[in-house]
Motif scaffolding. Sequence first.
Motif, PDB file in Angstrom:
ATOM      1  N   UNK A 413       0.926  -1.173  -0.019  1.00 10.92           N
ATOM      2  CA  UNK A 413       0.011   0.039   0.139  1.00 10.92           C
ATOM      3  C   UNK A 413       0.874   1.254   0.055  1.00 10.92           C
ATOM      4  N   UNK A 414       1.729   1.522   0.935  1.00  4.30           N
ATOM      5  CA  UNK A 414       2.565   2.772   0.765  1.00  4.30           C
ATOM      6  C   UNK A 414       3.485   2.888  -0.482  1.00  4.30           C
ATOM      7  N   UNK A 415       4.079   1.653  -1.146  1.00  8.35           N
ATOM      8  CA  UNK A 415       4.591   1.876  -2.645  1.00  8.35           C
ATOM      9  C   UNK A 415       3.527   2.162  -3.559  1.00  8.35           C
ATOM     10  N   UNK A 416       2.480   1.675  -3.526  1.00  7.19           N
ATOM     11  CA  UNK A 416       1.331   1.939  -4.506  1.00  7.19           C
ATOM     12  C   UNK A 416       0.796   3.384  -4.355  1.00  7.19           C
ATOM     13  N   UNK A 417       0.730   3.938  -3.197  1.00  7.18           N
ATOM     14  CA  UNK A 417       0.484   5.416  -2.824  1.00  7.18           C
ATOM     15  C   UNK A 417       1.460   6.339  -3.516  1.00  7.18           C
ATOM     16  N   UNK A 418       2.686   6.023  -3.182  1.00  6.16           N
ATOM     17  CA  UNK A 418       4.024   6.695  -3.842  1.00  6.16           C
ATOM     18  C   UNK A 418       3.867   6.568  -5.496  1.00  6.16           C
ATOM     19  N   UNK A 419       3.617   5.566  -6.006  1.00  6.93           N
ATOM     20  CA  UNK A 419       3.678   5.509  -7.370  1.00  6.93           C
ATOM     21  C   UNK A 419       2.563   6.387  -7.925  1.00  6.93           C
ATOM     22  N   UNK A 420       1.440   6.318  -7.233  1.00  3.59           N
ATOM     23  CA  UNK A 420       0.057   6.926  -7.810  1.00  3.59           C
ATOM     24  C   UNK A 420       0.465   8.652  -7.651  1.00  3.59           C
ATOM     25  N   UNK A 421       1.008   9.126  -6.587  1.00  4.67           N
ATOM     26  CA  UNK A 421       1.540  10.475  -6.648  1.00  4.67           C
ATOM     27  C   UNK A 421       2.400  10.891  -7.665  1.00  4.67           C
ATOM     28  N   UNK A 422       3.340  10.204  -8.019  1.00 13.16           N
ATOM     29  CA  UNK A 422       4.241  10.533  -9.062  1.00 13.16           C
ATOM     30  C   UNK A 422       3.491  10.638 -10.464  1.00 13.16           C
ATOM     31  N   UNK A 423       2.517   9.860 -10.673  1.00 14.13           N
ATOM     32  CA  UNK A 423       1.659   9.899 -11.681  1.00 14.13           C
ATOM     33  C   UNK A 423       0.921  11.184 -11.820  1.00 14.13           C
ATOM     34  N   UNK A 424       0.405  11.240 -10.789  1.00 13.09           N
ATOM     35  CA  UNK A 424      -0.487  12.688 -10.666  1.00 13.09           C
ATOM     36  C   UNK A 424       0.281  13.875 -10.766  1.00 13.09           C
ATOM     37  N   UNK A 425       1.467  13.933 -10.260  1.00  6.80           N
ATOM     38  CA  UNK A 425       2.310  15.339 -10.432  1.00  6.80           C
ATOM     39  C   UNK A 425       2.702  15.158 -11.861  1.00  6.80           C
ATOM     40  N   UNK A 426       3.028  14.099 -12.465  1.00  2.00           N
ATOM     41  CA  UNK A 426       3.634  14.156 -13.959  1.00  2.00           C
ATOM     42  C   UNK A 426       2.222  14.912 -14.652  1.00  2.00           C
ATOM     43  N   UNK A 427       1.013  14.401 -14.485  1.00  2.00           N
ATOM     44  CA  UNK A 427       0.012  14.902 -15.363  1.00  2.00           C
ATOM     45  C   UNK A 427      -0.250  16.326 -15.132  1.00  2.00           C
ATOM     46  N   UNK A 428      -0.236  16.828 -13.903  1.00  2.00           N
ATOM     47  CA  UNK A 428      -0.365  18.087 -13.361  1.00  2.00           C
ATOM     48  C   UNK A 428       0.618  19.157 -14.203  1.00  2.00           C
ATOM     49  N   UNK A 429       1.937  18.720 -14.181  1.00  2.00           N
ATOM     50  CA  UNK A 429       2.953  19.391 -14.692  1.00  2.00           C
ATOM     51  C   UNK A 429       2.917  19.390 -16.137  1.00  2.00           C
ATOM     52  N   UNK A 430       2.558  18.291 -17.051  1.00  2.00           N
ATOM     53  CA  UNK A 430       2.251  18.424 -18.427  1.00  2.00           C
ATOM     54  C   UNK A 430       1.225  19.313 -18.838  1.00  2.00           C
ATOM     55  N   UNK A 431       0.264  19.297 -18.100  1.00  2.00           N
ATOM     56  CA  UNK A 431      -0.869  20.090 -18.659  1.00  2.00           C
ATOM     57  C   UNK A 431      -0.599  21.723 -18.382  1.00  2.00           C
ATOM     58  N   UNK A 432       0.026  22.053 -17.408  1.00  2.00           N
ATOM     59  CA  UNK A 432       0.400  23.667 -16.805  1.00  2.00           C
ATOM     60  C   UNK A 432       1.243  23.803 -18.121  1.00  2.00           C
ATOM     61  N   UNK A 433       2.231  22.975 -18.408  1.00  2.00           N
ATOM     62  CA  UNK A 433       3.235  23.525 -19.566  1.00  2.00           C
ATOM     63  C   UNK A 433       2.709  23.656 -20.770  1.00  2.00           C
TER      64      UNK A 433
END
Length: 525
Positions: A413-433
């Motif tokens: 569960x902690x590792x899955x939570x971490x990987x999900x956060x990485x996906x989230x921030x990558x999508x947020x950054x890409x769209x802002x840019x």
Amino acid sequence: MNLAKTLGSIGGLTLVSRVLALVRDSLQATFVGAGFASDAFLVAFRLPNMFRALFAEGAFSSAFVPMFNKRVAEDGQPAGFLFAERALSVLFPVLLVFTVAMLIAAWPITWALSGGFNDPSPEDFAYAVTLSRITIPYLFLISLVSLLGGILNSLDRFWVNAAAPILLNLAMVAGLIFFHGANPYETARVQAISVTVGGALQLIWLIAACRSAGVKLRIRPPKIDADVRRLLKLMLPAALGAGATQINLLISTALAGSMLAAGSISYIYYADRLNQLPLGLIGIGLGTILLPTVSRLLASGKEDEAMETQNRGIELALLLTLPAMVALMVAAEPIIRGLFQHGAFTAEDTVKCAWALSAFSVGLPAYVLVKVLTPGYYARQDTKTPVRYATISIGVNIVGNLILIPLIGHVGPPLATALAAVVNVALLYRTLRKRGHFEADAKLVRRLPRLALAAILMGAAIFGLDRLLDPYLTGHLLMRILALGVLVAGGTAIYGVACFVTRAFTIGDLRALVRKRRPSDPIQE
């Protein structure tokens, strides 16, 4: 506004709160341990904790602050206060009905949050439901706190809201010290009561602070006008967007409760508490500052200054989170041993909890960057895009849990939570840019690899240092505190030196951080 100084004032108060939280968790480990009583309380505590993150740090702040600032910019402070009063008049009865409904539905809520636990007795499950009913009123209290806190943040009185969680932790620490019971079940019940008492103290504090600032809101007959309708429309997607990490933790807790042995929820909780220390100091503080700052700049047509502020926010976030990530990965076991391994918390518990902490810390920069990037959407009153990406990250988390739990148990569960956060921030950054709302400037691009190198050098040094200090982390309280202090201070000093050696930061940069400056002023190279 000086971003570093403002973060320092908020971070200092948050540090006090988080240190008290560590004291609370250490006492809880001593008196309650990591059995069913601990799991039951942590499930009951998860709901108000999640609601605080979704509502206070997510939905309400993200939707309310930009609208409040816009109303003040267009029509002056009295118009802003009138909008806040109308919002309060609508939200108060809604929250009251919602809280009563949650109390009635405590049984299915507890089952959903825990995944039904792992075959508990009827008496144990009834006990867990009772703890949930005790903590549920906190939802109503913290929602009102978040409304008043949003107003004070918009008036640049950030410190008042940042100090409020101290009262919750004081209430819980006092409950453990003075009212702990003869067994873990009695003590867990005291902790549940302390949660609601702490919420009442927070509300009293915010009401007093608002009156001191000249903000006196009255509860009128509810009326849904155009502004309130828009506020409500923005709140739901903002809750899901800003609270993706908490939703992921909730899902992970439920899956751990249903698929793993008793104690697993506690391992994940204690690991998350340590992971939350830098997240609270850095991520929540930066998000609190950036939202009203960026929304004011955009309302004034200062797009370049808004982008500069976000660049410096990301820079500051990574300066502080990269070393925290490396330190928590390298020294997870010594840290947990020094903080929690005494009383009912055993050496086996330490090892299992350390693995969970290492997994959580993989996503630490991503957790913080989500807090830094989402104001770029909310300041433009776009709450739908972050919720789309949050939904994707929640899906990644669920799939990750189902794959990883059978393979690596409670570390999944902690590792899955971490990987999900990485996906989230990558999508947020890409769209802002892509939209032209953010572009990493030369200073940020130059510093990132140097900061990463400095963090790696610090990690190598800590690896050797914690081997020397490990024998002193299981002694009496003073010895443990001194050993942990040496470990933290040594790592901090090494990282500071490494930053200068790699030229990630220079003396000129430090002067720029501490002097008063506008967001558009350059940081020296």
